[in-house]
Design a protein around this motif. Structure first.
Motif, PDB file in Angstrom:
ATOM      1  N   CYS A  58       1.248  -1.285   0.318  1.00  0.00           N
ATOM      2  CA  CYS A  58      -0.173  -0.222   0.069  1.00  0.00           C
ATOM      3  C   CYS A  58       1.088   1.262   0.189  1.00  0.00           C
ATOM      4  O   CYS A  58       1.959   2.088   0.520  1.00  0.00           O
ATOM      5  CB  CYS A  58      -1.108   0.494   1.472  1.00  0.00           C
ATOM      6  SG  CYS A  58      -1.885   1.742   0.623  1.00  0.00           S
ATOM      7  N   PRO A  59       0.184   1.921  -1.017  1.00  0.00           N
ATOM      8  CA  PRO A  59       1.623   3.260  -1.142  1.00  0.00           C
ATOM      9  C   PRO A  59       0.774   4.561  -0.245  1.00  0.00           C
ATOM     10  O   PRO A  59       1.417   5.436   0.040  1.00  0.00           O
ATOM     11  CB  PRO A  59       1.131   3.015  -2.554  1.00  0.00           C
ATOM     12  CG  PRO A  59       0.498   3.340  -2.781  1.00  0.00           C
ATOM     13  CD  PRO A  59      -0.154   1.841  -2.333  1.00  0.00           C
ATOM     14  N   TYR A  60      -0.015   4.157   0.585  1.00  0.00           N
ATOM     15  CA  TYR A  60      -0.778   5.251   1.535  1.00  0.00           C
ATOM     16  C   TYR A  60      -0.759   5.105   3.336  1.00  0.00           C
ATOM     17  O   TYR A  60      -1.338   5.397   3.650  1.00  0.00           O
ATOM     18  CB  TYR A  60      -2.772   5.659   0.951  1.00  0.00           C
ATOM     19  CG  TYR A  60      -2.468   5.719  -0.736  1.00  0.00           C
ATOM     20  CD1 TYR A  60      -1.529   6.858  -0.942  1.00  0.00           C
ATOM     21  CD2 TYR A  60      -2.166   4.738  -1.491  1.00  0.00           C
ATOM     22  CE1 TYR A  60      -1.721   7.511  -2.504  1.00  0.00           C
ATOM     23  CE2 TYR A  60      -2.352   4.860  -2.630  1.00  0.00           C
ATOM     24  CZ  TYR A  60      -2.640   6.352  -2.978  1.00  0.00           C
ATOM     25  OH  TYR A  60      -2.643   6.540  -4.271  1.00  0.00           O
ATOM     26  N   THR A  61      -0.369   4.045   3.450  1.00  0.00           N
ATOM     27  CA  THR A  61       0.182   3.615   4.550  1.00  0.00           C
ATOM     28  C   THR A  61      -1.738   3.306   5.165  1.00  0.00           C
ATOM     29  O   THR A  61      -1.612   3.448   6.294  1.00  0.00           O
ATOM     30  CB  THR A  61       0.147   3.498   5.080  1.00  0.00           C
ATOM     31  OG1 THR A  61       0.183   5.680   5.464  1.00  0.00           O
ATOM     32  CG2 THR A  61       2.480   3.744   5.241  1.00  0.00           C
ATOM     33  N   ALA A  62      -2.767   2.559   4.192  1.00  0.00           N
ATOM     34  CA  ALA A  62      -3.889   2.562   4.659  1.00  0.00           C
ATOM     35  C   ALA A  62      -4.244   1.085   5.472  1.00  0.00           C
ATOM     36  O   ALA A  62      -5.016   0.858   5.661  1.00  0.00           O
ATOM     37  CB  ALA A  62      -4.429   2.518   3.034  1.00  0.00           C
ATOM     38  N   ILE A  63      -3.167   0.249   5.318  1.00  0.00           N
ATOM     39  CA  ILE A  63      -3.668  -1.079   5.825  1.00  0.00           C
ATOM     40  C   ILE A  63      -2.282  -0.854   7.674  1.00  0.00           C
ATOM     41  O   ILE A  63      -1.319  -1.012   7.342  1.00  0.00           O
ATOM     42  CB  ILE A  63      -2.924  -2.202   4.931  1.00  0.00           C
ATOM     43  CG1 ILE A  63      -3.859  -1.992   3.664  1.00  0.00           C
ATOM     44  CG2 ILE A  63      -2.963  -3.505   5.139  1.00  0.00           C
ATOM     45  CD1 ILE A  63      -3.402  -2.905   2.707  1.00  0.00           C
ATOM     46  N   THR A  64      -2.765  -1.596   7.965  1.00  0.00           N
ATOM     47  CA  THR A  64      -2.870  -1.669   9.583  1.00  0.00           C
ATOM     48  C   THR A  64      -2.775  -3.739   9.581  1.00  0.00           C
ATOM     49  O   THR A  64      -4.197  -4.348   9.411  1.00  0.00           O
ATOM     50  CB  THR A  64      -2.849  -1.298  10.212  1.00  0.00           C
ATOM     51  OG1 THR A  64      -4.418  -1.348  10.738  1.00  0.00           O
ATOM     52  CG2 THR A  64      -2.312   0.566  10.570  1.00  0.00           C
ATOM     53  N   VAL A  65      -1.763  -4.318  10.533  1.00  0.00           N
ATOM     54  CA  VAL A  65      -2.156  -5.890  11.065  1.00  0.00           C
ATOM     55  C   VAL A  65      -1.958  -5.982  12.178  1.00  0.00           C
ATOM     56  O   VAL A  65      -0.993  -5.463  12.649  1.00  0.00           O
ATOM     57  CB  VAL A  65      -1.320  -6.172   9.878  1.00  0.00           C
ATOM     58  CG1 VAL A  65      -1.529  -8.006   9.982  1.00  0.00           C
ATOM     59  CG2 VAL A  65      -1.467  -6.405   8.151  1.00  0.00           C
ATOM     60  N   ASP A  66      -3.203  -6.400  12.346  1.00  0.00           N
ATOM     61  CA  ASP A  66      -3.045  -7.163  13.905  1.00  0.00           C
ATOM     62  C   ASP A  66      -2.835  -8.228  13.471  1.00  0.00           C
ATOM     63  O   ASP A  66      -1.830  -9.438  13.335  1.00  0.00           O
ATOM     64  CB  ASP A  66      -3.530  -6.433  15.200  1.00  0.00           C
ATOM     65  CG  ASP A  66      -4.911  -5.929  14.411  1.00  0.00           C
ATOM     66  OD1 ASP A  66      -5.528  -6.522  13.627  1.00  0.00           O
ATOM     67  OD2 ASP A  66      -5.245  -4.789  15.110  1.00  0.00           O
ATOM     68  N   GLU A  67      -4.187  -8.834  14.043  1.00  0.00           N
ATOM     69  CA  GLU A  67      -4.538 -10.453  14.532  1.00  0.00           C
ATOM     70  C   GLU A  67      -4.694 -10.585  13.041  1.00  0.00           C
ATOM     71  O   GLU A  67      -4.323 -10.985  12.011  1.00  0.00           O
ATOM     72  CB  GLU A  67      -5.079 -10.885  15.211  1.00  0.00           C
ATOM     73  CG  GLU A  67      -4.920 -11.016  16.723  1.00  0.00           C
ATOM     74  CD  GLU A  67      -3.848 -12.036  17.171  1.00  0.00           C
ATOM     75  OE1 GLU A  67      -3.881 -13.117  16.310  1.00  0.00           O
ATOM     76  OE2 GLU A  67      -2.945 -11.392  17.807  1.00  0.00           O
ATOM     77  N   VAL A  68      -5.471  -9.682  12.212  1.00  0.00           N
ATOM     78  CA  VAL A  68      -6.146  -9.474  10.596  1.00  0.00           C
ATOM     79  C   VAL A  68      -5.402  -7.911   9.842  1.00  0.00           C
ATOM     80  O   VAL A  68      -5.181  -7.396  10.912  1.00  0.00           O
ATOM     81  CB  VAL A  68      -7.162  -9.916  10.631  1.00  0.00           C
ATOM     82  CG1 VAL A  68      -7.208 -11.008  11.104  1.00  0.00           C
ATOM     83  CG2 VAL A  68      -8.281  -9.401  11.354  1.00  0.00           C
ATOM     84  N   ALA A  69      -5.451  -7.904   9.317  1.00  0.00           N
ATOM     85  CA  ALA A  69      -5.705  -6.881   8.102  1.00  0.00           C
ATOM     86  C   ALA A  69      -6.677  -6.135   8.468  1.00  0.00           C
ATOM     87  O   ALA A  69      -7.499  -6.390   8.175  1.00  0.00           O
ATOM     88  CB  ALA A  69      -5.337  -7.088   6.950  1.00  0.00           C
ATOM     89  N   HIS A  70      -6.193  -4.217   8.428  1.00  0.00           N
ATOM     90  CA  HIS A  70      -7.256  -3.515   8.145  1.00  0.00           C
ATOM     91  C   HIS A  70      -6.785  -2.438   8.215  1.00  0.00           C
ATOM     92  O   HIS A  70      -5.801  -2.114   7.184  1.00  0.00           O
ATOM     93  CB  HIS A  70      -7.606  -3.072  10.579  1.00  0.00           C
ATOM     94  CG  HIS A  70      -7.286  -3.937  11.109  1.00  0.00           C
ATOM     95  ND1 HIS A  70      -8.841  -4.837  11.377  1.00  0.00           N
ATOM     96  CD2 HIS A  70      -7.065  -4.651  11.535  1.00  0.00           C
ATOM     97  CE1 HIS A  70      -9.207  -4.983  12.176  1.00  0.00           C
ATOM     98  NE2 HIS A  70      -7.547  -4.968  12.486  1.00  0.00           N
ATOM     99  N   VAL A  71      -8.044  -2.157   6.725  1.00  0.00           N
ATOM    100  CA  VAL A  71      -8.068  -0.635   6.234  1.00  0.00           C
ATOM    101  C   VAL A  71      -8.899   0.384   6.140  1.00  0.00           C
ATOM    102  O   VAL A  71      -9.898  -0.030   7.081  1.00  0.00           O
ATOM    103  CB  VAL A  71      -8.649  -1.446   4.099  1.00  0.00           C
ATOM    104  CG1 VAL A  71      -8.621  -0.280   3.248  1.00  0.00           C
ATOM    105  CG2 VAL A  71      -7.815  -2.797   4.261  1.00  0.00           C
ATOM    106  N   ASN A  72      -8.234   1.034   6.462  1.00  0.00           N
ATOM    107  CA  ASN A  72      -8.562   2.424   6.736  1.00  0.00           C
ATOM    108  C   ASN A  72      -8.917   2.776   5.492  1.00  0.00           C
ATOM    109  O   ASN A  72      -8.316   3.433   4.441  1.00  0.00           O
ATOM    110  CB  ASN A  72      -7.088   3.688   7.553  1.00  0.00           C
ATOM    111  CG  ASN A  72      -8.006   5.280   7.475  1.00  0.00           C
ATOM    112  OD1 ASN A  72      -8.781   4.616   6.871  1.00  0.00           O
ATOM    113  ND2 ASN A  72      -7.054   5.345   8.511  1.00  0.00           N
TER     114      ASN A  72
END
Lengths: 651, 140
Positions: free
Chosen positions: A588-602
């Motif tokens: 992701c070029p926008y750092t929109a994805i964070t991952v803990d147990e699963v991925a999350h999209v902002n």
């Protein structure tokens, strides 16, 4: 299914009745028709009525490119109660009827329309993502472009942080003598604006400060600004100047481009804003422990405070305007012109300081080496510009004009002096510019020589200039007293790094990249970031001011919006399928994805490119309204044979 | 190997910002090219999954075109680079499977390159005509 004739634009090539009839038999299509102009009011009414009467759960308009009328038809559908994201456009004009002919065009139109029907069948109703925003604007760079932008945003009623890295605002324009083509005194027209910015109730001036970190997204940027200590309280400083007199240090003055010296405690120029001295820690003998302290002893208003600390400010802003300006390509890079080692070979900004009434020579034209009045002055245009082999390939745009001004002002200051200008072409595209150059050439006795200078070197107390006049084909040698190089305009050192922090792209030369070269010249590709002035490309003052105002208008559009909306057609995670493998996040070029147990999209940060979706190995990441399943049925709809009309008649 | 009158079927995945806009410009400029390709619009060439390409080839396509922005011009900054890597690997896999890698083309077409889009299409169709139908097509 609504097939548009677009007059003869589509119907002249594509058999629209045949397309409509073929699609009527496509699975899932309950209504198919064709109309002369779908985008007309009757065409839109046809769509609205069909939605209501047939209670449609989706619609495809086969017409021109979606870039033309997607909004039109989605809005029309919405007014009839159909979610706009259930309406798609099949492009059968730009990508079909205009580029093909014969029955093959009709065949392709049917296939294209079918793919969009398949897409719509898989679409979900969506609502635009709404997001709140900060109502403050950050302007980076306190030159004329940044000042103008800050004033316009503040006048529109919004708070502005104006960040400038040097101790004063004013930028390059403060250093100039007079401005082309009117010969207005540069400082005289600039300083009122500086004062206005300083006293504006909604502008917070942060000089001697730099943007250190930026995070967030359009409407919601979080910035950290580092404000260096000036060790002088600007509210107390009365500009008496006693401190500088007793300071034992002398270093080259940045404002005078090294042509004069300043003390460690100094004011760049008398009209500096904020109106205060600054103690330059870097050149001071030492503060911790205090090695000298003479300045504080003579400071009557007790403005000097050695205990001042740097401040870190954290601010939320809705929009950012980058106006980081330019500097000149270093003379040291010009091997052919003496590597910057010949004292009487100077650059254009240095000559501005020499011409300036507030400059090191009080406006008298005197050369740096021995202070003598130069009689023979050579001006070299395109020094470092338009030279793809050795230096910069681009035209620096302002040099033709300021060189004409330089030569003219020199002739006024030294009436018996001779001015030579070496040029490649004269580029004087601007209001009154051509006339100004003509005046320099014809009325002011300046000798324009078309050709490049091959070599500049010191010869006793002269500077030898070897060049060629390409119009006569003759070699030209001038034993000059002073040589002025119109050095290429380059972005300010450090500006490209700052742009990178903001994810605003820069071009191959470090200039800020606009979102579209023709239609979006004020915007960076990253939403909520705008460009002004020479940080974007070489520009003269009126252009920088215009762009500053334009960027301000763009920023105000964000700051004044009740709420910002964002396309909902973005990536989304099926948490049941996600293994938390983290392959998606670095895509992701926008750092929109964070991952803990699963991925999350902002969903606010996500721009919907889908690169992460294509990378996901488990199919957990999907794209709203363009899922793999949708694309698979689109592919089949594109490739399966188009049945002959006769075959299925009565079916 | 090429059959007389063989017309290849092509699926073209075009990014909306560059290749798709270039295709629109070809239309506005009325530049004729063969109608063999059915365009499918995606936001970015980086959205194109290798499995789609395989799916298209299995469903009857003789070739697949992926159109993206020129390197450095990607609307999403780097999506086209991801597409380039994926297509590079995919072509190798296809070659292993006995499918001519030339059947999968990745082309950079900017929004201003209508003529280039038309040329790319024409050349690709000619190349696929030379290659002939994809073996095994239409049989599963």
């Amino acid at each position: 299914m609504f097939v548009c004739h677009c007059g003869k634009n589509i119907a002249g090539t594509v058999d629209v009745a045949r397309v409509s009839e073929a699609l009527a038999r496509h699975p899932g299509v309950v209504y198919a028709t064709h109309h002369e102009y779908m985008c007309s009011e009757p065409g839109q009414e046809l769509l609205r009525r069909a939605i209501r009467e047939h209670r449609l759960t989706g619609a495809v308009v086969a017409a021109c490119s979606p870039s033309m009328h997607e909004t039109t038809f989605r809005r029309a559908a919405a007014s009839a109660g159909l979610n706009p994201y259930l309406v798609e456009i099949a492009n059968i004009r730009e990508q079909c009827s205009w580029v093909h002919e014969g029955p093959a065009a009709t065949d392709k139109a049917i296939r294209v329309a079918r793919t969009m029907v398949e897409k719509v069948k898989g679409n979900h109703p969506l609502t635009p993502v709404e997001v709140g925003h900060a109502e403050k604007c950050l302007v980076v760079g306190g030159g004329i472009a940044g000042i103008q932008a800050a004033l316009d945003v503040a006048d529109a009623g919004f708070e502005v942080l104006l960040v400038e890295k040097s101790p004063t605002i004013g930028g390059r324009m403060a250093q100039l003598s007079e401005t082309f083509p009117t010969l207005d005194c540069s400082q005289c027209i600039l300083t009122p604006k500086m004062v206005e910015a300083a006293h504006h109730p909604r502008i917070r001036l942060l000089t001697y400060s730099e943007v250190e970190e930026v995070s967030g997204f359009i409407g919601n940027y979080h910035v950290r600004i580092r404000k260096k200590p000036t060790y002088v309280n600007p509210d107390r400083c009365n500009l008496c100047g006693e401190c500088a007199k007793v300071c034992p240090i002398r270093v080259p003055s940045e404002f005078d481009c090294g042509l004069s010296e300043r003390a460690a405690i100094y004011i760049p120029f008398p009209q500096a804003v904020p109106s205060s001295y600054t103690l330059d820690e870097g050149s001071c003998l030492g503060l911790v422990p205090l090695r000298c302290g003479e300045c504080a002893k003579v400071c009557e208003p007790r403005a000097i405070d050695f205990d001042m600390h740097e401040e870190l400010l954290e601010e939320d802003v809705g929009a950012i305007i980058l106006a980081t300006g330019y500097e000149l390509y270093p003379k040291e890079a010009m091997a052919e012109y003496g590597h910057g080692t010949v004292p009487d070979v100077i650059d254009g900004l240095q000559f501005e300081r020499i011409l300036s009434a507030s400059g090191p020579t009080r406006g008298e034209v005197r050369r740096p080496s021995d202070g003598r009045v130069p009689k023979e002055v050579v001006f070299i245009q395109c020094s470092g510009s338009r030279d793809p082999e050795l230096h910069k390939p681009y035209c620096s745009k302002i040099c033709c004009m300021y060189t004409a001004k330089h030569a003219l002002l020199f002739r006024h200051a030294v009436p018996d002096g001779k001015a030579y200008v070496f040029y490649i072409d004269i580029r004087a595209g601007g209001k009154g510019y051509e006339e100004f150059v003509n005046r320099a050439m014809e009325e002011e006795g300046i000798l324009y020589l078309r050709g490049k200078v091959a070599k500049v070197f010191r010869d006793g107390d002269k500077v030898m200039v070897w060049g060629v006049d390409t119009l006569t084909g003759k070699r030209v040698e001038v034993a000059a007293d002073l040589v002025v190089l119109a050095q290429a305009v380059v972005p300010t050192t450090g500006a490209p790094e700052l742009a990178r922090k903001l994810r605003a792209a820069v071009d191959a030369h470090g200039f800020l990249q606009e979102a579209h070269p023709k239609l979006r010249p004020l915007e960076a590709l990253t939403g909520g970031i705008f460009l002004a002035g020479a940080a974007h490309a070489p520009k003269d003052i009126p252009e920088a001011v215009a762009q500053g105002s334009g960027a301000a208008a763009k920023a105000v559009a964000i700051l004044s919006a009740p709420v910002l909306t964002h396309s909902p057609e973005v990536a989304e995670v099926d948490e049941a399928l996600c293994s938390g493998c983290r392959i998606c996040a670095p895509q992701c070029p926008y750092t929109a994805i964070t991952v803990d147990e699963v991925a999350h999209v902002n969903e606010i940060l996500c721009e919907g490119c889908g690169t992460c979706v294509a990378a996901c190995p488990s199919g957990a990441m999907t794209m709203r309204n363009l899922s793999d399943v949708q694309v698979q049925s689109m592919i089949r709809a594109a490739l399966s044979e188009v049945p002959e009309p006769a075959e299925v008649k009565g079916g | 190997m090429a059959e007389a009158g063989f017309e290849p079927r092509i699926v073209a995945f075009l990014c909306r910002w560059c290749a798709g806009a270039g295709a629109d410009l070809a239309g506005t400029s009325r530049l004729q090219y063969p109608p063999n390709a059915i365009p499918i619009r995606v936001n970015c060439s980086g959205r194109v999954e290798p499995s789609w390409v395989v799916d298209a080839l299995r469903s009857g396509a003789d070739g697949v075109l992926i159109g993206g922005c020129h390197p450095g011009d990607c609307h999403y900054m780097v999506g086209n680079y991801k597409a380039r890597r994926r297509v590079y690997l995919l072509r190798k896999v296809l070659e292993e499977l006995g499918v001519e890698p030339e059947r999968v083309r990745l082309e950079w077409v900017s929004a201003t390159e209508g003529a280039r889009f038309a040329r790319v299409m024409t050349e690709f169709v000619e190349e696929l005509r030379r290659l002939g139908p994809l073996q095994g097509n239409g049989q599963g």
